[in-house]
Design a protein around this motif. Sequence first.
Motif, PDB file in Angstrom:
ATOM      1  N   UNK A   1     -12.777  84.120  32.148  1.00  0.00           N
ATOM      2  CA  UNK A   1     -13.863  83.814  33.090  1.00  0.00           C
ATOM      3  C   UNK A   1     -15.205  84.144  32.444  1.00  0.00           C
ATOM      4  N   UNK A   2     -16.235  83.390  32.822  1.00  0.00           N
ATOM      5  CA  UNK A   2     -17.584  83.749  32.380  1.00  0.00           C
ATOM      6  C   UNK A   2     -17.976  85.029  33.101  1.00  0.00           C
ATOM      7  N   UNK A   3     -18.889  85.827  32.513  1.00  0.00           N
ATOM      8  CA  UNK A   3     -19.257  87.093  33.152  1.00  0.00           C
ATOM      9  C   UNK A   3     -19.658  86.924  34.624  1.00  0.00           C
ATOM     10  N   UNK A   4     -20.410  85.851  34.940  1.00  0.00           N
ATOM     11  CA  UNK A   4     -20.859  85.690  36.338  1.00  0.00           C
ATOM     12  C   UNK A   4     -19.692  85.284  37.254  1.00  0.00           C
ATOM     13  N   UNK A   5     -18.702  84.556  36.680  1.00  0.00           N
ATOM     14  CA  UNK A   5     -17.524  84.207  37.488  1.00  0.00           C
ATOM     15  C   UNK A   5     -16.717  85.477  37.802  1.00  0.00           C
ATOM     16  N   UNK A   6     -16.568  86.332  36.797  1.00  0.00           N
ATOM     17  CA  UNK A   6     -15.808  87.569  37.015  1.00  0.00           C
ATOM     18  C   UNK A   6     -16.543  88.469  38.011  1.00  0.00           C
ATOM     19  N   UNK A   7     -17.831  88.594  37.827  1.00  0.00           N
ATOM     20  CA  UNK A   7     -18.623  89.474  38.688  1.00  0.00           C
ATOM     21  C   UNK A   7     -18.559  89.051  40.157  1.00  0.00           C
ATOM     22  N   UNK A   8     -18.450  87.736  40.387  1.00  0.00           N
ATOM     23  CA  UNK A   8     -18.427  87.233  41.771  1.00  0.00           C
ATOM     24  C   UNK A   8     -17.165  87.681  42.513  1.00  0.00           C
ATOM     25  N   UNK A   9     -16.072  87.951  41.777  1.00  0.00           N
ATOM     26  CA  UNK A   9     -14.810  88.294  42.455  1.00  0.00           C
ATOM     27  C   UNK A   9     -14.296  89.682  42.073  1.00  0.00           C
ATOM     28  N   UNK A  10     -14.884  90.304  41.064  1.00  0.00           N
ATOM     29  CA  UNK A  10     -14.251  91.515  40.515  1.00  0.00           C
ATOM     30  C   UNK A  10     -14.380  92.718  41.445  1.00  0.00           C
ATOM     31  N   UNK A  11     -13.466  93.666  41.237  1.00  0.00           N
ATOM     32  CA  UNK A  11     -13.484  94.976  41.888  1.00  0.00           C
ATOM     33  C   UNK A  11     -14.857  95.627  41.726  1.00  0.00           C
ATOM     34  N   UNK A  12     -15.420  95.578  40.503  1.00  0.00           N
ATOM     35  CA  UNK A  12     -16.694  96.243  40.245  1.00  0.00           C
ATOM     36  C   UNK A  12     -17.833  95.505  40.951  1.00  0.00           C
ATOM     37  N   UNK A  13     -17.769  94.154  40.916  1.00  0.00           N
ATOM     38  CA  UNK A  13     -18.781  93.351  41.601  1.00  0.00           C
ATOM     39  C   UNK A  13     -18.807  93.663  43.094  1.00  0.00           C
ATOM     40  N   UNK A  14     -17.611  93.732  43.692  1.00  0.00           N
ATOM     41  CA  UNK A  14     -17.543  93.997  45.138  1.00  0.00           C
ATOM     42  C   UNK A  14     -18.074  95.389  45.480  1.00  0.00           C
ATOM     43  N   UNK A  15     -17.640  96.391  44.702  1.00  0.00           N
ATOM     44  CA  UNK A  15     -18.079  97.767  44.988  1.00  0.00           C
ATOM     45  C   UNK A  15     -19.585  97.885  44.800  1.00  0.00           C
ATOM     46  N   UNK A  16     -20.100  97.240  43.774  1.00  0.00           N
ATOM     47  CA  UNK A  16     -21.529  97.305  43.487  1.00  0.00           C
ATOM     48  C   UNK A  16     -22.345  96.658  44.600  1.00  0.00           C
TER      49      UNK A  16
END
Length: 193
Positions: A166-181
């Motif tokens: 995944x591109x960094x922005x795709x991962x960030x949109x769904x990731x554990x870290x993205x959600x917590x942040x």
Amino acid sequence: MKDIMIATSNPNKVREYREMLEPMGYAVHDLSEIEHEDPEENGKTFAENALIKARAVYHHTGMTAIADDSGLSIDHLKGQPGIHSARYLAGHDYTYKNKMLIRRLRNATDRSARFTCAIALIDQKGEHVFEGVMEGSISREIRGDHGFGYDPIFLPEGMNRTSAELLPEEKNAISHRGQATRKLLAYLQEEGK
Ligand code: IMP
């Protein structure tokens, strides 16, 4: 300016928090600025370990403190590597660790796994934990070269690409870290009003 201390000396984490928090008017500090001893991370959950790290810094500096803890939990391995994700097979690189995990799952019928991230924040109001979970499963082969750690063997739910594909922005949109942040930022925005 409000001061905030990030309980890490990992420069990548510091940079990411700085990019998020400075535009909100925070002066971001990190452990490289103070003399400290790392507390023993003897919690049983990601949230407990994040709180242990944040408490140590809060008591030491009196500043609003943030600490995080994250990792990969695999059901077939009874939740391992889990809170030990960073230390699992210490001394080996992630290509080796990922190969070993795939091998340990060779006879598994259940390949389900999840990444969890807990961010603890301690301020004058007390202790808060913001958590994010990304559900998925362990792939049968190592794929992709974005991301880090266990990303090349993790297939987020409903995707046929690993999180390292995944591109960094795709991962960030769904990731554990993205959600917590995003939960942390929502709290701080509300506080800043
Ligand atoms: P810590 O949160 O710095 O204690 O480290 C957590 C460990 O979990 C990392 O060193 C990685 O092994 C793993 N991990 C956590 N989040 C991710 C991720 O987004 N991708 C891949 N591995 C991760």
